[in-house]
Design a protein around this motif. Structure first.
Motif, mmCIF file in Angstrom:
data_model
loop_
_atom_site.group_PDB
_atom_site.id
_atom_site.type_symbol
_atom_site.label_atom_id
_atom_site.label_comp_id
_atom_site.label_asym_id
_atom_site.label_seq_id
_atom_site.Cartn_x
_atom_site.Cartn_y
_atom_site.Cartn_z
ATOM 1 N N ALA A 5 -5.306 4.472 7.972
ATOM 2 C CA ALA A 5 -4.429 3.372 8.357
ATOM 3 C C ALA A 5 -4.774 2.168 7.494
ATOM 4 C CB ALA A 5 -4.587 3.030 9.837
ATOM 5 N N GLY A 6 -3.754 1.364 7.186
ATOM 6 C CA GLY A 6 -4.008 0.203 6.347
ATOM 7 C C GLY A 6 -2.805 -0.688 6.192
ATOM 8 N N TYR A 7 -2.777 -1.395 5.077
ATOM 9 C CA TYR A 7 -1.749 -2.397 4.799
ATOM 10 C C TYR A 7 -1.106 -2.080 3.456
ATOM 11 C CZ TYR A 7 0.259 -6.965 3.563
ATOM 12 O OH TYR A 7 1.115 -7.964 3.184
ATOM 13 N N TYR A 8 0.203 -2.274 3.370
ATOM 14 C CA TYR A 8 0.917 -1.994 2.126
ATOM 15 C C TYR A 8 1.908 -3.110 1.808
ATOM 16 C CZ TYR A 8 5.559 -1.297 3.946
ATOM 17 O OH TYR A 8 6.792 -1.541 4.480
ATOM 18 N N GLU A 9 2.307 -3.155 0.545
ATOM 19 C CA GLU A 9 3.434 -3.962 0.103
ATOM 20 C C GLU A 9 4.298 -3.104 -0.812
ATOM 21 O OE1 GLU A 9 2.493 -7.701 -1.655
ATOM 22 O OE2 GLU A 9 1.388 -8.440 0.111
ATOM 23 N N SER A 10 5.620 -3.290 -0.715
ATOM 24 C CA SER A 10 6.537 -2.525 -1.559
ATOM 25 C C SER A 10 7.547 -3.493 -2.166
ATOM 26 C CB SER A 10 7.257 -1.442 -0.753
ATOM 27 O OG SER A 10 7.978 -0.588 -1.616
ATOM 28 N N ASN A 11 7.531 -3.577 -3.482
ATOM 29 C CA ASN A 11 8.424 -4.482 -4.194
ATOM 30 C C ASN A 11 9.740 -3.766 -4.521
ATOM 31 O OD1 ASN A 11 9.068 -6.935 -5.727
ATOM 32 N ND2 ASN A 11 8.959 -5.576 -7.497
ATOM 33 N N PHE A 12 10.864 -4.423 -4.225
ATOM 34 C CA PHE A 12 12.188 -3.894 -4.540
ATOM 35 C C PHE A 12 12.716 -4.586 -5.797
ATOM 36 C CE2 PHE A 12 11.594 -3.153 -0.060
ATOM 37 C CZ PHE A 12 12.116 -1.884 0.127
ATOM 38 N N SER A 13 13.408 -3.802 -6.624
ATOM 39 C CA SER A 13 13.918 -4.359 -7.877
ATOM 40 C C SER A 13 15.173 -3.602 -8.310
ATOM 41 C CB SER A 13 12.847 -4.281 -8.974
ATOM 42 O OG SER A 13 12.472 -2.930 -9.199
#
Length: 210
Positions: free
Chosen positions: A128-136
């Motif tokens: 379990a953790g933390y994520y970021e997802s960049n949209f482009s």
């Protein structure tokens, strides 16, 4: 003469025990105690259906992925995982018509627990953790201007299993869930609307530990 006999006896004794010593060294080759691992593979990312009014489906897509792990001990690890390239998605309307395309590239930091002993053939794990997802590269049909998606941030959960090939190499299969609710923008302005993408990824890869 006695010293020569003693040296000869010692040499013969060493040669006699050498095969056993080498055999013992080969059996001590183990995955236990290794602190680093790298995995390269490919994952399929699939967002949920009906993420937004007017949008029925965001098609899934594959991308290469990489992960780097630091093992605190044989069971606990910290993993940095991410897409080495962008996931490409086609967006479809409620009537099935194509509305356009969008790309995203997630990266995540997770804590993991690996069950069993380091040298077990199969080792399941959870994380379990933390994520970021960049949209482009949002290319979506609109008569009100450019529609974009802000960076998604939140929790990520992981389940998977490693299959040990030897003390260094292993194969991995995993699934990851991301709580993804990026906000929509029009011409760069926030709208307050959020796309409930909440994607799953299913991945396969080959790893090495050292």
């Amino acid at each position: 003469m006695r010293s020569i006999r003693t040296l000869t006896l010692a040499t013969l004794t060493a040669l006699a025990f050498a095969p056993a010593a080498f055999a013992q060294d080969s059996t001590t080759d183990t995955a236990s105690g290794k602190h680093f691992a790298v995995v390269g593979g490919v994952s399929l990312l699939q967002p949920k259906n009906d993420p937004l009014d007017g949008v029925r489906k965001v098609d899934g897509g594959p991308a290469p992925t990489l992960s780097f792990s630091y093992y605190i001990n044989d069971n606990w690890a910290v993993e940095l995982w991410g897409a080495a390239d962008k996931f490409d998605h086609r967006v479809r309307g409620t009537d099935g018509a194509r509305l356009g395309t969008v790309e995203q590239q997630p990266i995540a930091l997770s804590g993991q627990y690996h069950f069993g002993q380091a040298d077990n053939v199969f080792r399941p794990f959870v994380g379990a953790g933390y994520y970021e997802s960049n949209f482009s590269n949002e290319d979506l049909a609109s008569d009100i201007g450019h529609i974009g998606l802000k960076t998604a941030k939140g929790a990520i959960g992981t389940v998977g299993v490693d299959m040990n090939i030897n003390s260094t190499w292993f194969a991995r299969a995993d699934a990851r869930y991301m709580h993804s609710r990026p906000e929509l923008t029009v011409n760069g302005d926030k709208t307050g609307d959020k796309a409930k993408l909440d994607p799953w990824t299913v991945g396969f890869g080959i790893g090495a530990r050292f």
